[in-house]
Scaffold this motif. Structure first.
Motif, PDB file in Angstrom:
ATOM      1  N   PRO A 107      49.434  -9.963 -55.561  1.00 33.73           N
ATOM      2  CA  PRO A 107      49.193  -8.789 -56.398  1.00 33.73           C
ATOM      3  C   PRO A 107      49.456  -7.503 -55.618  1.00 33.73           C
ATOM      4  O   PRO A 107      49.165  -7.410 -54.426  1.00 33.73           O
ATOM      5  N   VAL A 108      50.030  -6.520 -56.307  1.00 35.29           N
ATOM      6  CA  VAL A 108      50.326  -5.224 -55.706  1.00 35.29           C
ATOM      7  C   VAL A 108      49.294  -4.224 -56.227  1.00 35.29           C
ATOM      8  O   VAL A 108      49.134  -4.063 -57.441  1.00 35.29           O
ATOM      9  N   VAL A 109      48.581  -3.559 -55.319  1.00 33.56           N
ATOM     10  CA  VAL A 109      47.461  -2.693 -55.683  1.00 33.56           C
ATOM     11  C   VAL A 109      47.785  -1.241 -55.365  1.00 33.56           C
ATOM     12  O   VAL A 109      48.272  -0.929 -54.269  1.00 33.56           O
ATOM     13  N   GLY A 110      47.491  -0.353 -56.321  1.00 35.13           N
ATOM     14  CA  GLY A 110      47.676   1.078 -56.104  1.00 35.13           C
ATOM     15  C   GLY A 110      48.893   1.620 -56.841  1.00 35.13           C
ATOM     16  O   GLY A 110      49.957   0.999 -56.837  1.00 35.13           O
ATOM     17  N   ALA A 111      48.727   2.778 -57.477  1.00 35.56           N
ATOM     18  CA  ALA A 111      49.789   3.352 -58.310  1.00 35.56           C
ATOM     19  C   ALA A 111      51.061   3.612 -57.519  1.00 35.56           C
ATOM     20  O   ALA A 111      52.167   3.291 -57.969  1.00 35.56           O
ATOM     21  N   ASP A 112      50.944   4.190 -56.342  1.00 40.65           N
ATOM     22  CA  ASP A 112      52.133   4.509 -55.555  1.00 40.65           C
ATOM     23  C   ASP A 112      52.896   3.247 -55.182  1.00 40.65           C
ATOM     24  O   ASP A 112      54.133   3.204 -55.261  1.00 40.65           O
ATOM     25  N   ARG A 113      52.183   2.213 -54.763  1.00 38.44           N
ATOM     26  CA  ARG A 113      52.850   0.975 -54.362  1.00 38.44           C
ATOM     27  C   ARG A 113      53.513   0.296 -55.553  1.00 38.44           C
ATOM     28  O   ARG A 113      54.610  -0.255 -55.439  1.00 38.44           O
ATOM     29  N   VAL A 114      52.847   0.349 -56.704  1.00 38.76           N
ATOM     30  CA  VAL A 114      53.419  -0.262 -57.911  1.00 38.76           C
ATOM     31  C   VAL A 114      54.703   0.448 -58.303  1.00 38.76           C
ATOM     32  O   VAL A 114      55.724  -0.190 -58.612  1.00 38.76           O
ATOM     33  N   VAL A 115      54.680   1.777 -58.284  1.00 36.60           N
ATOM     34  CA  VAL A 115      55.871   2.540 -58.660  1.00 36.60           C
ATOM     35  C   VAL A 115      57.004   2.278 -57.672  1.00 36.60           C
ATOM     36  O   VAL A 115      58.170   2.107 -58.072  1.00 36.60           O
ATOM     37  N   ARG A 116      56.684   2.235 -56.372  1.00 36.24           N
ATOM     38  CA  ARG A 116      57.732   1.963 -55.375  1.00 36.24           C
ATOM     39  C   ARG A 116      58.336   0.579 -55.594  1.00 36.24           C
ATOM     40  O   ARG A 116      59.552   0.389 -55.476  1.00 36.24           O
ATOM     41  N   LEU A 117      57.479  -0.397 -55.922  1.00 43.01           N
ATOM     42  CA  LEU A 117      57.975  -1.754 -56.157  1.00 43.01           C
ATOM     43  C   LEU A 117      58.902  -1.787 -57.366  1.00 43.01           C
ATOM     44  O   LEU A 117      59.985  -2.391 -57.323  1.00 43.01           O
ATOM     45  N   LEU A 118      58.488  -1.148 -58.452  1.00 41.16           N
ATOM     46  CA  LEU A 118      59.316  -1.131 -59.655  1.00 41.16           C
ATOM     47  C   LEU A 118      60.620  -0.376 -59.418  1.00 41.16           C
ATOM     48  O   LEU A 118      61.687  -0.799 -59.871  1.00 41.16           O
ATOM     49  N   GLY A 174      62.178  -0.084 -56.580  1.00 43.82           N
ATOM     50  CA  GLY A 174      63.013  -0.941 -55.753  1.00 43.82           C
ATOM     51  C   GLY A 174      63.625  -2.066 -56.554  1.00 43.82           C
ATOM     52  O   GLY A 174      64.797  -2.415 -56.376  1.00 43.82           O
ATOM     53  N   GLY A 175      62.853  -2.625 -57.486  1.00 39.49           N
ATOM     54  CA  GLY A 175      63.373  -3.707 -58.320  1.00 39.49           C
ATOM     55  C   GLY A 175      64.473  -3.239 -59.238  1.00 39.49           C
ATOM     56  O   GLY A 175      65.486  -3.918 -59.427  1.00 39.49           O
ATOM     57  N   LEU A 176      64.311  -2.022 -59.787  1.00 40.33           N
ATOM     58  CA  LEU A 176      65.343  -1.482 -60.664  1.00 40.33           C
ATOM     59  C   LEU A 176      66.641  -1.244 -59.908  1.00 40.33           C
ATOM     60  O   LEU A 176      67.736  -1.451 -60.427  1.00 40.33           O
TER      61      LEU A 176
END
Length: 297
Positions: A217-228, A230-232
């Motif tokens: 699981p990825v926790v935290g708004a900044d980390r989630v946005v960075r992950l998304l 990067g995926g895009l």
């Protein structure tokens, strides 16, 4: 089928949607719920109907017992699963969304909470809280005394209440959050996404070892946005999105070059989006184009 089995068949068909809903809420897997129904049917046709006072209760009892057996098999399977495990999403009709009690009991967020219960606790909680089954009937289904079932129900209810969303929000808020995500995913501008995420948001991705997804699981708004983001950037194709209804709740269907890529469901609370559940495992995406009928009655 012979005439002798026709009454049994009629009764089973009349309660089939209810039995599937019971099995699915206990297992979080439509494929396993269907297997449970098959096992229930094989046992039901051997029952002497003249000895059955309440056919619905008897069928629910058989289904519960078979689902409990299946839960133990699923536990071993999940221990070997690659990455996080999420429930199998189901395309549901607007009728399910309009039934607040049903939609809440089938939500991805609550099904994940139920995963933290023991098999017996889950069976007791589901039968009592969702389907309003009496303690005596539950006791017969799980092989406990009514007094023991009351204690288990109290313990399970306290456990779930401590982990479920703190306050229900209107479906319109979930749709608004999904539309913000839709714009962000299709345009690559993720600031709108950051605006709707709670600071402590958790992203859980389920690729099942077949599709790429975060292994934790990825926790935290900044980390989630960075992950998304990067995926895009890594996806070579064109991403398109569309609003849909999954498990009675608004969700986002994502396609990559026109092919289904996954389902994104949300958990929304007063602070914003606190949970993102992205199912990419192809084996779990077989029920998102044809509606599944769910019922609590």
């Amino acid at each position: 089928m012979s005439d002798a089995t026709t009454p049994a068949t009629d009764t089973f068909v009349a309660h089939r949607n209810l039995l599937f809903t019971v099995a699915y809420e206990m297992l979080g897997s439509a494929a396993d719920a269907e297997d449970v129904l098959q096992e229930t049917w094989l046992r039901w046709i051997d029952v002497d109907l003249d000895q059955v006072r309440d056919e619905r209760a008897y069928l629910v009892r058989i289904t519960t017992r078979q689902a409990l057996n299946r839960l133990r098999t699923l536990k071993r399977r999940k221990e070997a699963y690659v990455g996080p495990w999420l429930p199998e999403p189901l395309l549901t009709s607007p009728d399910v969304a309009e039934d607040v009690e049903l939609a809440e009991s089938m939500s991805m967020a609550l099904l994940l909470v139920l995963e933290t219960l023991t098999p017996t606790e889950r069976a007791v909680f589901v039968l009592r809280e969702a389907f309003d089954v009496s303690y005596a009937e539950i006791a017969a289904a799980v092989g406990k005394t009514p007094a023991a079932v009351r204690q288990i129900a109290h313990r399970a209810r306290r456990h779930v209440e401590a982990r479920r969303p703190r306050a229900a929000v209107p479906a319109s808020r979930t749709r608004a959050a999904l539309k913000s995500m839709q714009r962000a995913l299709e345009t690559g501008d993720l600031q709108g996404l950051l605006d709707v995420l709670a600071p402590d948001v958790v992203l859980i991705g389920d690729g099942g070892g077949v599709k790429q997804a975060a292994l934790r699981p990825v926790v935290g708004a900044d980390r989630v946005v960075r992950l998304l983001a990067g995926g895009l950037g890594k996806d070579p194709g064109v991403i398109t999105t569309g609003l849909t209804e999954v498990n009675g709740n608004p969700a986002l269907l994502l396609r990559l070059d026109g092919e289904i890529d996954g389902i994104l469901a949300l958990r929304v609370e007063d602070t914003g989006v606190t949970g993102l559940y992205y199912v990419r495992n192809p084996a779990k995406l077989t029920r998102i184009e044809t509606e599944t009928t769910l019922t609590l009655r």
